[in-house]
Design a protein around this motif. Structure first.
Motif, PDB file in Angstrom:
ATOM      1  N   VAL A  45       0.628  -1.280  -0.071  1.00 33.61           N
ATOM      2  CA  VAL A  45      -0.133   0.017   0.360  1.00 33.61           C
ATOM      3  C   VAL A  45       0.637   1.141  -0.412  1.00 33.61           C
ATOM      4  O   VAL A  45       1.920   1.296   0.742  1.00 33.61           O
ATOM      5  CB  VAL A  45      -0.725  -0.345   1.375  1.00 33.61           C
ATOM      6  N   ARG A  46       0.597   1.745  -1.149  1.00 33.89           N
ATOM      7  CA  ARG A  46       1.188   3.136  -0.643  1.00 33.89           C
ATOM      8  C   ARG A  46       0.035   4.685  -0.822  1.00 33.89           C
ATOM      9  O   ARG A  46      -0.876   4.838  -1.084  1.00 33.89           O
ATOM     10  CB  ARG A  46       1.811   3.684  -2.102  1.00 33.89           C
ATOM     11  N   HIS A  47       1.361   5.223   0.256  1.00 39.34           N
ATOM     12  CA  HIS A  47       0.383   6.163   1.524  1.00 39.34           C
ATOM     13  C   HIS A  47       0.140   8.129   0.130  1.00 39.34           C
ATOM     14  O   HIS A  47       1.428   8.065  -0.342  1.00 39.34           O
ATOM     15  CB  HIS A  47       0.468   6.232   2.509  1.00 39.34           C
ATOM     16  N   ARG A 108      -4.204  16.397  -7.201  1.00 37.30           N
ATOM     17  CA  ARG A 108      -4.308  15.273  -6.725  1.00 37.30           C
ATOM     18  C   ARG A 108      -3.748  14.345  -8.086  1.00 37.30           C
ATOM     19  O   ARG A 108      -3.235  13.080  -7.949  1.00 37.30           O
ATOM     20  CB  ARG A 108      -5.657  14.849  -6.762  1.00 37.30           C
ATOM     21  N   GLN A 109      -3.525  15.302  -9.724  1.00 37.42           N
ATOM     22  CA  GLN A 109      -2.903  14.456 -10.660  1.00 37.42           C
ATOM     23  C   GLN A 109      -1.163  14.219 -10.775  1.00 37.42           C
ATOM     24  O   GLN A 109      -0.526  13.724 -10.819  1.00 37.42           O
ATOM     25  CB  GLN A 109      -2.942  15.689 -11.412  1.00 37.42           C
ATOM     26  N   LYS A 110      -0.933  15.705  -9.372  1.00 37.54           N
ATOM     27  CA  LYS A 110       0.394  15.442  -9.305  1.00 37.54           C
ATOM     28  C   LYS A 110       0.836  14.470  -8.374  1.00 37.54           C
ATOM     29  O   LYS A 110       1.991  13.561  -8.135  1.00 37.54           O
ATOM     30  CB  LYS A 110       0.773  16.957  -8.313  1.00 37.54           C
ATOM     31  N   ALA A 111      -0.030  14.195  -7.228  1.00 35.44           N
ATOM     32  CA  ALA A 111       0.146  12.965  -6.598  1.00 35.44           C
ATOM     33  C   ALA A 111       0.617  12.031  -7.299  1.00 35.44           C
ATOM     34  O   ALA A 111       1.383  11.216  -7.009  1.00 35.44           O
ATOM     35  CB  ALA A 111      -0.490  13.268  -5.326  1.00 35.44           C
ATOM     36  N   SER A 112      -0.758  11.575  -7.773  1.00 38.63           N
ATOM     37  CA  SER A 112      -0.762  10.251  -9.000  1.00 38.63           C
ATOM     38  C   SER A 112       0.657   9.860  -9.448  1.00 38.63           C
ATOM     39  O   SER A 112       1.109   9.034  -9.807  1.00 38.63           O
ATOM     40  CB  SER A 112      -1.735  10.562 -10.006  1.00 38.63           C
ATOM     41  N   GLU A 114       3.646  11.960  -9.715  1.00 34.19           N
ATOM     42  CA  GLU A 114       4.729  10.979  -7.535  1.00 34.19           C
ATOM     43  C   GLU A 114       4.560   9.352  -8.347  1.00 34.19           C
ATOM     44  O   GLU A 114       5.359   8.814  -8.154  1.00 34.19           O
ATOM     45  CB  GLU A 114       4.122  11.628  -6.641  1.00 34.19           C
ATOM     46  N   LEU A 115       3.497   9.395  -8.039  1.00 30.89           N
ATOM     47  CA  LEU A 115       3.170   7.487  -8.024  1.00 30.89           C
ATOM     48  C   LEU A 115       3.473   6.677  -8.306  1.00 30.89           C
ATOM     49  O   LEU A 115       4.421   5.141  -8.453  1.00 30.89           O
ATOM     50  CB  LEU A 115       2.291   6.763  -6.878  1.00 30.89           C
ATOM     51  N   GLU A 116       3.075   7.643  -9.870  1.00 31.80           N
ATOM     52  CA  GLU A 116       3.420   6.636 -11.511  1.00 31.80           C
ATOM     53  C   GLU A 116       5.054   6.434 -11.272  1.00 31.80           C
ATOM     54  O   GLU A 116       5.110   5.938 -12.205  1.00 31.80           O
ATOM     55  CB  GLU A 116       2.326   7.302 -12.004  1.00 31.80           C
ATOM     56  N   SER A 117       5.221   8.329 -10.734  1.00 30.60           N
ATOM     57  CA  SER A 117       6.643   7.670 -11.003  1.00 30.60           C
ATOM     58  C   SER A 117       7.525   6.798 -10.284  1.00 30.60           C
ATOM     59  O   SER A 117       9.119   6.836 -10.593  1.00 30.60           O
ATOM     60  CB  SER A 117       7.601   9.369 -11.397  1.00 30.60           C
ATOM     61  N   GLY A 118       6.774   6.464  -9.398  1.00 26.99           N
ATOM     62  CA  GLY A 118       7.664   5.072  -8.323  1.00 26.99           C
ATOM     63  C   GLY A 118       8.013   5.560  -7.416  1.00 26.99           C
ATOM     64  O   GLY A 118       8.126   4.594  -6.436  1.00 26.99           O
TER      65      GLY A 118
END
Ligand code: ATP
Ligand code: GCO
Length: 221
Positions: A45-47, A108-112, A114-118
């Motif tokens: 899980v990533r927060h 929320r796009q910026k957060a997504s 970041e997670l998409e980039s690992g």
């Protein structure tokens, strides 16, 4: 069976020292291996941690500390307001829903991204004053398995925040705007279990520490 007094008033039977030291060694070995296994594994899980609250509650100060402590990327919500929003707030004019939706969507796009980039998670500052703003941001976690959005609500009273914003230098949000933030604020309650509240009346160091303790506790849930 040896008896060791933990305190003068308490006598409890404890294993003999040699079994106790063996127990301690095996416990330490278990703890180390647990720690190594958790550190090496990518978390299932990533927060996305959203640090929320009205102007001056300490979002930027706490988020920067959390991001550093957790080694996570930090997204400063103020950096993503369109110029017209900053102009309005600088002129002492409170934002409305129409002003905020685009900004919330950008965050929320910026957060997504970041997670998409690992990234293993991220920390975002966003006042998220109203329930519907928080529900809008929550959609990120609902759309993607393994991503959990959680909020850290920095709770304070209006007079304290007016003082803190008054003392702050070089920021577009002035103390005359703080009351309007509380007018807009819909404080999270028990109907939002993904929100943890942290009282910010203490020193910054105390608040930063308490916020980290709360975040780490929820990461283990
Ligand atoms: N617990 C605290 N004790 C004393 N001062 C604090 C505390 N938390 C924050 N401050 C100070 O209060 C001011 C506001 O803090 P900060 O800018 O982090 O709030 P913010 O919620 O990000 O504000 P804004 O929403 O306006 O960007 C800063 O000058 C900061 O140093
Ligand atoms: O929702 C709002 O009214 C705004 O987001 C403000 O809270 C600012 O972002 C921030 O507080 C800058 O001072």
């Amino acid at each position: 069976m040896h008896r060791y007094s933990l305190r003068s008033s308490v006598q409890v039977p404890l294993p003999k020292m040699d079994t106790l030291s063996l127990d301690l060694d095996s416990a330490l070995a278990r703890r180390t291996s647990f720690h190594q296994s958790t550190v090496q594994q990518t978390p299932s899980v990533r927060h996305i941690w959203i640090i929320t609250g009205p102007a001056g509650c300490g979002k930027s100060s706490v988020a920067a500390y959390l991001a550093k402590s957790l080694d996570l990327p930090y997204i400063e919500g103020d950096d993503y307001h369109p110029p017209e929003n900053v102009k309005k707030m600088s002129a002492g004019i409170p934002l409305n829903d129409e002003d905020r939706w685009g900004w919330l969507d950008t965050l929320r796009q910026k957060a997504s991204e970041e997670l998409e980039s690992g990234a293993l998670g991220c920390v975002v500052t966003c006042s998220a004053l109203k329930r519907r703003y928080r529900d809008f941001i929550r959609q990120v976690g609902q759309a993607e398995v393994g991503i959990v959005v959680r909020f850290v609500y920095l709770r304070a009273d209006v007079e304290l925040l007016i003082q803190r914003v008054k003392a702050r230098k070089n920021h577009f949000m002035k103390d005359d705007m703080v009351r309007s933030q509380f007018v807009a604020l819909e404080e999270p309650d028990s109907s939002e279990p993904d929100v943890v509240s942290v009282d910010v009346s203490g020193t910054l160091t105390e608040v930063q520490h308490n916020a980290l303790i709360e975040v780490q506790a929820r990461m283990l849930e």
